[in-house]
Motif scaffolding. Structure first.
Motif, PDB file in Angstrom:
ATOM      1  N   UNK A  78       6.483   7.210 -11.451  1.00 38.95           N
ATOM      2  CA  UNK A  78       5.531   7.991 -12.240  1.00 38.95           C
ATOM      3  C   UNK A  78       4.921   7.166 -13.361  1.00 38.95           C
ATOM      4  N   UNK A  79       5.710   6.303 -13.983  1.00 38.41           N
ATOM      5  CA  UNK A  79       5.167   5.435 -15.030  1.00 38.41           C
ATOM      6  C   UNK A  79       4.159   4.444 -14.463  1.00 38.41           C
ATOM      7  N   UNK A  80       4.401   3.975 -13.249  1.00 43.29           N
ATOM      8  CA  UNK A  80       3.429   3.098 -12.584  1.00 43.29           C
ATOM      9  C   UNK A  80       2.110   3.832 -12.374  1.00 43.29           C
ATOM     10  N   UNK A  81       2.196   5.108 -11.951  1.00 42.57           N
ATOM     11  CA  UNK A  81       0.983   5.904 -11.759  1.00 42.57           C
ATOM     12  C   UNK A  81       0.231   6.075 -13.081  1.00 42.57           C
ATOM     13  N   UNK A  82       0.941   6.419 -14.148  1.00 39.14           N
ATOM     14  CA  UNK A  82       0.302   6.615 -15.442  1.00 39.14           C
ATOM     15  C   UNK A  82      -0.336   5.324 -15.940  1.00 39.14           C
ATOM     16  N   UNK A  83       0.331   4.200 -15.711  1.00 42.20           N
ATOM     17  CA  UNK A  83      -0.219   2.915 -16.160  1.00 42.20           C
ATOM     18  C   UNK A  83      -1.495   2.554 -15.417  1.00 42.20           C
ATOM     19  N   UNK A 207     -10.979  -4.146   7.466  1.00 44.08           N
ATOM     20  CA  UNK A 207     -10.261  -5.060   6.574  1.00 44.08           C
ATOM     21  C   UNK A 207      -9.218  -4.345   5.712  1.00 44.08           C
ATOM     22  N   UNK A 208      -9.547  -3.140   5.207  1.00 44.88           N
ATOM     23  CA  UNK A 208      -8.700  -2.512   4.194  1.00 44.88           C
ATOM     24  C   UNK A 208      -8.057  -1.203   4.625  1.00 44.88           C
ATOM     25  N   UNK A 209      -8.524  -0.574   5.713  1.00 45.56           N
ATOM     26  CA  UNK A 209      -8.011   0.752   6.078  1.00 45.56           C
ATOM     27  C   UNK A 209      -7.718   0.874   7.563  1.00 45.56           C
ATOM     28  N   UNK A 235       3.217  -3.238  -2.984  1.00 50.58           N
ATOM     29  CA  UNK A 235       2.245  -3.417  -1.912  1.00 50.58           C
ATOM     30  C   UNK A 235       1.567  -2.117  -1.521  1.00 50.58           C
ATOM     31  N   UNK A 236       2.264  -0.979  -1.677  1.00 48.47           N
ATOM     32  CA  UNK A 236       1.645   0.300  -1.329  1.00 48.47           C
ATOM     33  C   UNK A 236       0.592   0.702  -2.364  1.00 48.47           C
ATOM     34  N   UNK A 237       0.848   0.418  -3.624  1.00 51.67           N
ATOM     35  CA  UNK A 237      -0.159   0.659  -4.648  1.00 51.67           C
ATOM     36  C   UNK A 237      -1.376  -0.233  -4.418  1.00 51.67           C
ATOM     37  N   UNK A 238      -1.121  -1.469  -4.026  1.00 53.66           N
ATOM     38  CA  UNK A 238      -2.231  -2.386  -3.763  1.00 53.66           C
ATOM     39  C   UNK A 238      -3.042  -1.928  -2.560  1.00 53.66           C
ATOM     40  N   UNK A 241      -5.187   0.914  -3.721  1.00 49.36           N
ATOM     41  CA  UNK A 241      -6.258   0.369  -4.556  1.00 49.36           C
ATOM     42  C   UNK A 241      -7.333  -0.316  -3.738  1.00 49.36           C
ATOM     43  N   UNK A 242      -6.952  -0.998  -2.656  1.00 49.72           N
ATOM     44  CA  UNK A 242      -7.942  -1.666  -1.818  1.00 49.72           C
ATOM     45  C   UNK A 242      -8.855  -0.656  -1.133  1.00 49.72           C
ATOM     46  N   UNK A 243      -8.277   0.463  -0.659  1.00 50.77           N
ATOM     47  CA  UNK A 243      -9.099   1.505  -0.027  1.00 50.77           C
ATOM     48  C   UNK A 243     -10.064   2.116  -1.039  1.00 50.77           C
TER      49      UNK A 243
END
Length: 344
Positions: A78-83, A207-209, A235-238, A241-243
């Motif tokens: 959750x802190x990663x999401x908020x950041x 490429x991304x999805x 890697x899942x956050x990345x 973010x790429x999509x």
């Protein structure tokens, strides 16, 4: 699950134990209860008492809150999401319309993270056979014709789409895009699909999805895959973010400029109507036409496997299984016990 299995085993234990003694009393001892039967019954009750004591602790164990390590993992996520500008906001109901959120099924979205016009997380169908989807849902500035892209990368024994799409609606595109996605669009809206799936959009999708199925329905753009995602891994956050940074802006631009000229009153492009609104006499009330999609383009012809006779048969089978696991041993356990008690 362990609690339910334990309860079922208790009933079957009592069923077998009491029926053995009951059959012996009725069939071999002419209805008379002997000292051996009383001793056996006492042993059965003693084992049951110890088992119930263990069941009490099993229920307490099952009801305990998550461990500190599991909670720490959730807090870090959750802190990663908020950041990154996203708010953790789980939901017990579907928050967007898609083929993975049918109206006849309850869903749970957890974890779920929301931002301006976007949300993503894990969606789970609340039914006997649990189905989970990792999804990304984005609000479009205007509706587009219904479009489904079935990614081939996550197909194993066939399509992993939750619905069956008519093959007559399949659209073949140029290049090797068909190797990555099977495209379905309403029959009369093939040219409109080409307006959305331009070469730059197709390249970004590959490429991304390439691991996501994609659905455009009304004013929602949904990416989904049956892969279970651990948002504790970077890697899942990345990947999300790429999509959002590479694919989504291109489709948003297409939605902003798209006009379905089959609908009366949609002939004037929205960009031009915005200019006319700005230049119009302020004393003249004029509202630009709301973007709409023709009836033939709003929905693909799809069939939900969870409708019709199959789910009814599945529900009957599930009910029969529950009857076999709980009422049947309970009734026979009671009958066996009464045979022992009625002995004289």
């Amino acid at each position: 699950m362990l609690v339910h299995v334990n309860h079922c085993l208790i009933l079957w234990y009592l069923c077998i134990a009491f029926m053995i003694i009951g059959v012996r009393v009725d069939s071999y001892q002419d209805g008379e209860t002997t000292a051996g039967d009383i001793a056996g019954l006492t042993g059965i009750i003693a084992i049951l008492a110890a088992w119930l004591f263990g069941t009490y602790w099993l229920r307490r164990w099952a009801a305990r809150p998550p461990s500190p390590r599991a909670r720490l993992k959730d807090w870090r996520r959750d802190l990663t999401a908020l950041a990154n500008g996203f708010l953790p906001s789980p939901s017990r109901d579907a928050t967007f319309a898609s083929i993975i959120t049918p109206r006849n099924r309850r869903v749970r979205e957890y974890p779920r993270f929301i931002g301006p016009g976007v949300e993503f997380g894990t969606l789970e169908h609340q039914r006997a056979k649990s189905v989970r989807w990792h999804y990304i849902a984005v609000a479009l500035p205007a509706p587009l014709p219904h479009l489904i892209l079935d990614a081939t990368a996550n197909n194993r024994r066939g399509s992993d789409l939750p619905v069956d799409v008519g093959r007559s609606q399949r659209l073949s595109l140029e290049g090797d895009f068909d190797r990555w996605f099977r495209v379905y669009t309403p029959t009369a809206y093939g040219a409109d699909a080409l307006y959305v799936l331009t070469p730059d959009v197709m390249a970004a999708l590959i490429d991304e999805a390439s691991g996501y199925n994609v659905e455009i329905v009304d004013d929602a753009l949904v990416f989904f895959t049956p892969t279970i995602v651990d948002f504790g891994s970077p890697e899942h956050w990345e990947a999300v973010g790429a999509v959002l940074s590479s694919v989504v802006p291109r489709i948003l631009a297409k939605a902003f400029h798209y006009v379905d000229e089959r609908v009366p009153g949609q002939e004037v492009p929205r960009a031009l109507t915005a200019v006319r609104t700005a230049l119009a006499d302020p004393e003249v009330a004029w509202t630009p036409p709301a973007p709409r999609i023709g009836a033939d383009g709003r929905r693909l012809d799809v069939r939900d496997p969870e409708t019709g006779l199959a789910p009814i048969l599945r529900a009957i089978g599930w009910f029969a299984l529950l009857v076999f696991l709980y009422p049947v041993p309970g009734i026979f356990a009671f009958a066996g016990f009464m045979s022992v008690i009625d002995g004289h």
